[in-house]
Write a protein that holds these residues in place. Structure first.
Motif, mmCIF file in Angstrom:
data_model
loop_
_atom_site.group_PDB
_atom_site.id
_atom_site.type_symbol
_atom_site.label_atom_id
_atom_site.label_comp_id
_atom_site.label_asym_id
_atom_site.label_seq_id
_atom_site.Cartn_x
_atom_site.Cartn_y
_atom_site.Cartn_z
ATOM 1 N N MET A 66 0.694 -0.900 -0.144
ATOM 2 C CA MET A 66 0.276 0.259 0.463
ATOM 3 C C MET A 66 0.798 1.654 -0.140
ATOM 4 O O MET A 66 0.717 2.165 -0.642
ATOM 5 N N ALA A 67 1.922 1.266 0.831
ATOM 6 C CA ALA A 67 2.466 2.870 0.936
ATOM 7 C C ALA A 67 3.212 2.814 -0.273
ATOM 8 O O ALA A 67 3.548 3.667 -1.529
ATOM 9 N N LYS A 68 3.693 1.895 -1.005
ATOM 10 C CA LYS A 68 4.308 1.596 -2.263
ATOM 11 C C LYS A 68 3.850 2.124 -3.128
ATOM 12 O O LYS A 68 3.792 2.818 -4.135
ATOM 13 N N ALA A 69 2.135 1.972 -3.260
ATOM 14 C CA ALA A 69 0.815 2.618 -3.930
ATOM 15 C C ALA A 69 0.655 4.004 -4.234
ATOM 16 O O ALA A 69 0.743 4.336 -5.189
ATOM 17 N N LEU A 70 0.930 3.885 -2.984
ATOM 18 C CA LEU A 70 0.815 5.946 -2.574
ATOM 19 C C LEU A 70 2.141 6.359 -3.334
ATOM 20 O O LEU A 70 1.923 7.579 -3.799
ATOM 21 N N GLN A 71 3.421 6.092 -3.662
ATOM 22 C CA GLN A 71 4.445 6.503 -3.503
ATOM 23 C C GLN A 71 4.258 6.380 -5.166
ATOM 24 O O GLN A 71 4.807 7.153 -5.795
ATOM 25 N N LEU A 72 3.614 5.129 -5.944
ATOM 26 C CA LEU A 72 3.606 5.271 -7.335
ATOM 27 C C LEU A 72 2.561 5.911 -7.317
ATOM 28 O O LEU A 72 2.833 7.231 -9.047
ATOM 29 N N ALA A 73 1.494 6.573 -7.269
ATOM 30 C CA ALA A 73 0.852 7.268 -7.610
ATOM 31 C C ALA A 73 1.181 8.787 -7.348
ATOM 32 O O ALA A 73 0.438 9.371 -7.890
ATOM 33 N N LEU A 74 2.166 8.786 -5.965
ATOM 34 C CA LEU A 74 2.036 10.188 -6.580
ATOM 35 C C LEU A 74 3.286 10.493 -7.165
ATOM 36 O O LEU A 74 3.573 11.888 -7.328
ATOM 37 N N SER A 75 3.774 10.185 -7.841
ATOM 38 C CA SER A 75 5.340 10.436 -8.027
ATOM 39 C C SER A 75 5.383 10.489 -9.776
ATOM 40 O O SER A 75 5.274 11.388 -10.544
ATOM 41 N N SER A 76 4.004 9.818 -9.660
ATOM 42 C CA SER A 76 3.025 9.485 -11.748
ATOM 43 C C SER A 76 2.542 11.039 -11.717
ATOM 44 O O SER A 76 2.529 11.808 -12.596
ATOM 45 N N SER A 77 1.802 11.273 -10.260
ATOM 46 C CA SER A 77 0.619 12.473 -10.846
ATOM 47 C C SER A 77 1.737 13.596 -11.025
ATOM 48 O O SER A 77 1.440 14.856 -11.446
ATOM 49 N N ILE A 78 2.523 13.397 -9.827
ATOM 50 C CA ILE A 78 3.799 14.698 -9.981
ATOM 51 C C ILE A 78 4.516 15.109 -11.276
ATOM 52 O O ILE A 78 4.506 16.114 -11.842
ATOM 53 N N ALA A 79 4.549 13.136 -11.620
ATOM 54 C CA ALA A 79 5.504 14.237 -12.944
ATOM 55 C C ALA A 79 4.631 14.239 -13.995
ATOM 56 O O ALA A 79 4.876 15.842 -14.728
ATOM 57 N N GLU A 80 3.016 14.073 -14.291
ATOM 58 C CA GLU A 80 1.734 14.832 -14.987
ATOM 59 C C GLU A 80 2.191 16.303 -15.367
ATOM 60 O O GLU A 80 1.737 16.963 -16.597
ATOM 61 N N LEU A 81 1.894 16.390 -13.085
ATOM 62 C CA LEU A 81 1.800 18.250 -13.522
ATOM 63 C C LEU A 81 3.122 18.942 -13.749
ATOM 64 O O LEU A 81 2.915 20.024 -14.133
ATOM 65 N N ILE A 82 3.429 18.106 -13.671
ATOM 66 C CA ILE A 82 5.325 18.500 -14.292
ATOM 67 C C ILE A 82 5.273 18.889 -15.895
ATOM 68 O O ILE A 82 5.331 20.028 -16.328
ATOM 69 N N ILE A 83 4.710 17.883 -16.812
ATOM 70 C CA ILE A 83 4.087 18.169 -17.708
ATOM 71 C C ILE A 83 3.127 18.948 -18.521
ATOM 72 O O ILE A 83 3.859 19.641 -19.063
ATOM 73 N N ALA A 84 1.922 19.138 -17.601
ATOM 74 C CA ALA A 84 1.365 19.938 -17.881
ATOM 75 C C ALA A 84 1.258 21.278 -17.684
ATOM 76 O O ALA A 84 0.980 21.717 -18.211
ATOM 77 N N GLU A 85 2.040 22.250 -16.838
ATOM 78 C CA GLU A 85 2.819 23.062 -16.651
ATOM 79 C C GLU A 85 3.597 23.310 -17.457
ATOM 80 O O GLU A 85 4.530 24.693 -17.120
ATOM 81 N N ASN A 86 4.393 22.490 -18.448
ATOM 82 C CA ASN A 86 5.785 22.248 -19.283
ATOM 83 C C ASN A 86 5.188 23.787 -20.304
ATOM 84 O O ASN A 86 6.144 25.207 -19.929
ATOM 85 N N GLU A 87 4.749 23.652 -20.979
ATOM 86 C CA GLU A 87 3.950 25.355 -21.613
ATOM 87 C C GLU A 87 5.571 25.374 -22.478
ATOM 88 O O GLU A 87 5.704 26.890 -22.675
ATOM 89 N N ASP A 88 5.575 24.573 -23.119
ATOM 90 C CA ASP A 88 6.566 24.796 -24.371
ATOM 91 C C ASP A 88 8.174 25.247 -23.528
ATOM 92 O O ASP A 88 9.509 25.052 -24.328
ATOM 93 N N GLU A 89 8.339 24.993 -22.031
ATOM 94 C CA GLU A 89 9.916 25.870 -21.739
ATOM 95 C C GLU A 89 10.661 24.158 -21.624
ATOM 96 O O GLU A 89 10.005 23.413 -21.900
ATOM 97 N N ASP A 90 11.214 24.731 -20.746
ATOM 98 C CA ASP A 90 12.332 23.185 -20.377
ATOM 99 C C ASP A 90 11.879 22.519 -19.456
ATOM 100 O O ASP A 90 11.821 23.364 -18.165
ATOM 101 N N VAL A 91 11.726 21.728 -19.932
ATOM 102 C CA VAL A 91 10.707 20.600 -18.416
ATOM 103 C C VAL A 91 11.812 20.436 -17.643
ATOM 104 O O VAL A 91 11.444 19.519 -16.755
ATOM 105 N N GLY A 92 12.943 19.934 -17.820
ATOM 106 C CA GLY A 92 14.190 20.189 -16.944
ATOM 107 C C GLY A 92 14.234 20.864 -15.973
ATOM 108 O O GLY A 92 14.888 20.673 -14.547
ATOM 109 N N GLN A 93 14.099 22.067 -16.390
ATOM 110 C CA GLN A 93 14.218 23.351 -15.123
ATOM 111 C C GLN A 93 13.118 22.338 -14.238
ATOM 112 O O GLN A 93 12.872 22.800 -12.534
ATOM 113 N N LYS A 94 11.880 23.123 -14.733
ATOM 114 C CA LYS A 94 11.140 22.240 -13.988
ATOM 115 C C LYS A 94 11.062 21.178 -12.512
ATOM 116 O O LYS A 94 10.666 21.125 -11.967
ATOM 117 N N THR A 95 11.845 20.288 -13.593
ATOM 118 C CA THR A 95 11.689 18.656 -12.434
ATOM 119 C C THR A 95 12.646 19.224 -11.976
ATOM 120 O O THR A 95 12.790 18.617 -10.926
#
Length: 155
Positions: A66-95
């Motif tokens: 369960m803890a691992k599943a929560l961690q994976l869900a959180l990491s996936s959500s964070i990654a998706e938000l980084i991409i969603a907020e990218n707006e053609d900027e450097d994704v590396g900078q946001k990451t």
């Protein structure tokens, strides 16, 4: 090493006051970076609040999956938000801004950094942002599972 990683994963979700502290620090750190819009910061806040709620439902639950599943869900959500907020900027900078915010929040709340968690986010950002991922249906057979395997093999 895997045992240590599991310990760190579980430590993220064992204590609700630590999780709430982590959540508050992380979102504050995101706002302080200036890398994300107000809506982006609110989106991160929503994701983190969902984590806190999920953690509180399962608090004290000894099941490590369960803890691992929560961690994976959180990491996936964070990654998706980084991409969603990218707006053609450097994704590396946001990451980098997110990983710094996470490391700081983890260190303050838990006294240690879960590098596996950070690595999962970086990997998922790279996967989600790759041009290959955006053309997932163009692989032979059109099977998503096969396409993901091909993406992972070819980098």
């Amino acid at each position: 090493m895997e045992k240590e990683s599991l310990h760190l994963c579980m430590s993220l979700f064992q204590n609700s006051s630590k999780v709430e502290s982590f959540a508050r620090i992380f979102v504050d750190n995101i706002r302080d970076t200036g890398e994300f819009s107000n809506q982006g910061a609110e989106d991160f806040d929503d994701v983190i609040n969902s984590l806190v709620q999920a953690q509180s439902v399962h608090e004290g639950h000894p099941y490590s999956a369960m803890a691992k599943a929560l961690q994976l869900a959180l990491s996936s959500s964070i990654a998706e938000l980084i991409i969603a907020e990218n707006e053609d900027e450097d994704v590396g900078q946001k990451t980098a801004a997110i990983t710094d915010a996470l490391k700081n929040a983890q260190m303050q709340a838990f006294g240690e950094i879960n590098e596996e968690f950070i690595g999962e986010i970086v990997f998922l950002v790279e996967l989600f942002s790759s041009a290959t991922f955006n053309n997932i249906g163009s692989f032979s057979g059109g099977n998503i599972r096969e396409s993901l395997v091909e993406i992972l093999r070819n980098g």
